[in-house]
Design an enzyme around this catalytic site. Structure first.
Site, PDB file in Angstrom:
ATOM      1  N   GLU A 416       0.855  -1.200   0.000  1.00 43.61           N
ATOM      2  CA  GLU A 416       0.000   0.000   0.000  1.00 43.61           C
ATOM      3  C   GLU A 416       0.879   1.233   0.000  1.00 43.61           C
ATOM      4  O   GLU A 416       1.911   1.282   0.680  1.00 43.61           O
ATOM      5  CB  GLU A 416      -0.892   0.077   1.254  1.00 43.61           C
TER       6      GLU A 416
HETATM    7  C1  PNW Z   1      -3.992   1.537   6.062  1.00 40.78           C
HETATM    8  N1  PNW Z   1      -1.363   5.888  10.071  1.00 40.78           N
HETATM    9  O1  PNW Z   1      -4.231   2.007   7.350  1.00 40.78           O
HETATM   10  C2  PNW Z   1      -4.983   0.420   5.826  1.00 40.78           C
HETATM   11  O2  PNW Z   1      -4.336  -0.797   5.545  1.00 40.78           O
HETATM   12  C3  PNW Z   1      -6.023   0.727   4.784  1.00 40.78           C
HETATM   13  O3  PNW Z   1      -7.133  -0.124   4.940  1.00 40.78           O
HETATM   14  C4  PNW Z   1      -6.408   2.187   4.867  1.00 40.78           C
HETATM   15  O4  PNW Z   1      -7.517   2.515   4.090  1.00 40.78           O
HETATM   16  C5  PNW Z   1      -5.196   2.968   4.431  1.00 40.78           C
HETATM   17  O5  PNW Z   1      -4.028   2.611   5.167  1.00 40.78           O
HETATM   18  C6  PNW Z   1      -5.371   4.476   4.512  1.00 40.78           C
HETATM   19  O6  PNW Z   1      -5.573   4.885   5.830  1.00 40.78           O
HETATM   20  C7  PNW Z   1      -3.493   3.007   7.942  1.00 40.78           C
HETATM   21  O7  PNW Z   1      -1.954   6.543  10.985  1.00 40.78           O
HETATM   22  C8  PNW Z   1      -4.094   3.729   8.961  1.00 40.78           C
HETATM   23  O8  PNW Z   1      -0.139   6.096   9.846  1.00 40.78           O
HETATM   24  C9  PNW Z   1      -3.399   4.682   9.655  1.00 40.78           C
HETATM   25  C10 PNW Z   1      -2.074   4.938   9.342  1.00 40.78           C
HETATM   26  C11 PNW Z   1      -1.467   4.241   8.312  1.00 40.78           C
HETATM   27  C12 PNW Z   1      -2.181   3.284   7.617  1.00 40.78           C
END
Ligand code: PNW
Length: 515
Positions: A416
């Site tokens: 991702e």
């Molecule tokens: C990821 N942060 O989550 C998830 O794997 C996805 O499902 C999500 O939609 C995507 O990133 C975008 O948020 C995260 O706070 C949530 O650094 C929070 C963080 C990073 C990734």
């Protein structure tokens, strides 16, 4: 350092895009599907979070997968990463409750259509949507009982779908699942957090200015219990290791796939590079956030020493005599070690980190305060629609080099990477074009100049979807989804044609407006 490369990625480089089940599928209760912790969390009234939005329909991919397939083909992707909904296969999470024929049919259909289109499926077994029944019965990942049910589910998926799957991912971003789901309460299951605490935390979150990290971290920490987070991580690591061994011993030879885990990692840069204490703080932060899962799986088999040391010392301060950070036996360490064929990396942003100690002011220890660090983005950096996401392209290169050096040069798939815009934003997503342009170029430099073994890149996300606690207010998609249209039409944004030119040719391509 900052110059651009305009050369080719390695010829077999995987170009993908990613989604997850709860964020896109909808159809939350059809054909016998059981309730997941996200169904439960988003249906609580009055809604704690998510602006009263839910993933009940989301992109309705359950009914519209052909639309997803059309845009996957149009992008020219070689890989597509998606997740299976456990409760769509086993409504209460246990083998005895399924498998549901319609769930099996749906995923067979998705897999077969991808393969027919020459797109390699990359399947995540767990992207946060645990069956609610397992949460209710014993606290989900808070209890080691979950391991039994997780491995049954994984085994079923290998035996049912594995003849066609070359890439399995056991867990997505356990760091977020544990720190927010079993800590701060900002993600389901919000284990151990009361409704009152959560409401008050929400108010504070929106009042707080996110530019100044120290106060915000303290506000958040006040509600982070310092035990459940560690228990949840412990169960996840053990579940992962068991699933790996089942695949390795029973399925690998005939199915010839790979199995790994995806970890979410920010890069931590010292606030002041010449200050040794800042440098040490950034290393501590990397150990706590990434080493927490990566050391057991890619390194020694056990948690980083600094975690054990800090957690023990801070426990003593609070007169806590049991292990908040559980211990692995020697046999378990051996079972953990080396259980991932690749390092799946979710990366979005970077932080500047300083040493800081504030546990003395809290009612009890918390995961965040155990680190003895504070960090956040720098107010000068370009931002996004997400409070936590700053654009720091050089951070991904530093992180890739750190992973290579720390874990013995593993194969890395970036599972991702992406950026959010606001709900009101449309198709002209220059921000996203620039983000991808800059980040992907840093990935190319890591491959060419630093010899990091990156084999693929998967953009988050194929299309706008349900962004967890932020509901539909943040758009991460290469495609714009109309959430008021019953058809949930997907429309390509500018970034889709940009990504298509990149994925299609494997060449780093100048955006049209670049001189
Ligand atoms: C990821 N942060 O989550 C998830 O794997 C996805 O499902 C999500 O939609 C995507 O990133 C975008 O948020 C995260 O706070 C949530 O650094 C929070 C963080 C990073 C990734």
């Amino acid at each position: 350092r900052d110059r651009f490369y305009y050369e080719k990625f390695p010829s077999k480089f995987a170009w993908g895009s990613a989604t997850s089940a709860y964020q896109t599928e909808g159809a939350w209760n059809v054909h016998g599907k059981g309730e997941s912790i996200w169904d439960n969390y988003s249906h609580r009234a009055p809604c704690w979070y998510m602006r009263n939005q839910t993933g009940d329909v989301a992109c309705d991919s359950y009914h519209n997968f052909d639309d997803d397939l059309a845009i996957i083909k149009e992008l020219g992707l070689t890989h597509y990463r998606f997740s299976l909904s456990w409760s769509r296969l086993f409504p209460d999470g246990k083998l005895t409750s399924g498998p549901l024929p319609d769930g099996v049919r749906y995923y067979n259909d998705v897999i077969n259509k991808l393969i027919a289109a020459n797109v390699e499926p990359m399947v995540t077994l767990f992207h946060w949507d645990l069956p609610q029944a397992l949460q209710d019965e014993f606290g989900g990942f808070n209890s080691s009982k979950i391991i039994l049910y997780y491995v049954d589910y994984a085994d079923f998926c290998f035996s049912t779908f594995g003849d066609r799957i070359k890439y399995w991912i056991t867990f997505n971003a356990p760091y977020e699942y544990c720190t927010q789901g079993h800590g701060s309460g900002t993600l389901a299951p919000a284990y151990g957090v009361t409704e009152k605490q959560q409401k008050s935390m929400q108010t504070q979150k929106y009042l707080a200015s996110h530019k100044y990290h120290v106060e915000l971290v303290i506000v958040k920490c006040h509600y982070s219990p310092g035990e459940g987070v560690y228990y949840a991580a412990h169960s996840i690591i053990k579940s992962h290791a068991q699933a790996y061994h089942i695949y390795n011993n029973t399925y690998r030879e005939s199915q010839k796939g790979q199995i790994g885990i995806t970890l979410n990692s920010n890069w931590a840069d010292p606030m002041t590079r010449t200050d040794l204490e800042h440098v040490e703080a950034s290393q501590r932060n990397l150990a706590f956030a990434t080493g927490w899962f990566a050391d057991p799986i890619f390194g020694t088999g056990d948690y980083p020493d600094i975690m054990r040391y800090n957690v023990q010392n801070i426990s003593e301060f609070f007169n806590i005599t049991h292990d908040r950070l559980p211990k692995f036996t020697e046999a378990e360490k051996l079972l953990n070690k080396g259980t991932s064929d690749f390092f799946g990396l979710n990366h979005y942003t970077s932080h500047l980190v300083v040493p800081c100690s504030y546990y003395q002011n809290l009612d009890g220890p918390t995961y965040d305060s155990d680190q003895l660090t504070c960090g956040d983005g720098c107010a000068e950096w370009l931002s996004s629609a997400s409070t936590w996401l700053y654009q720091v392209p050089w951070g991904i290169r530093k992180l890739l080099i750190w992973i290579k050096r720390t874990y013995g040069d593993p194969v890395i798939y970036i599972t991702e990477n992406g950026i959010s815009e606001h709900f009101s934003d449309g198709l002209d997503d220059d921000i996203r074009v620039n983000y991808y342009k800059n980040y992907i170029n840093e990935v190319l430099k890591a491959i060419k100049e630093d010899d990091v073994n990156v084999k693929g890149y998967t953009a988050w996300s194929l299309m706008d979807n349900f962004e967890w606690a932020e509901g539909y207010s943040e758009r991460f998609g290469l495609h714009w989804v109309n959430f008021t249209d019953p058809e949930r039409t997907r429309i390509p944004k500018k970034s889709a044609s940009y990504y298509r030119s990149l994925a299609g040719s494997g060449t780093y391509v100048r955006p049209a407006d670049e001189p």
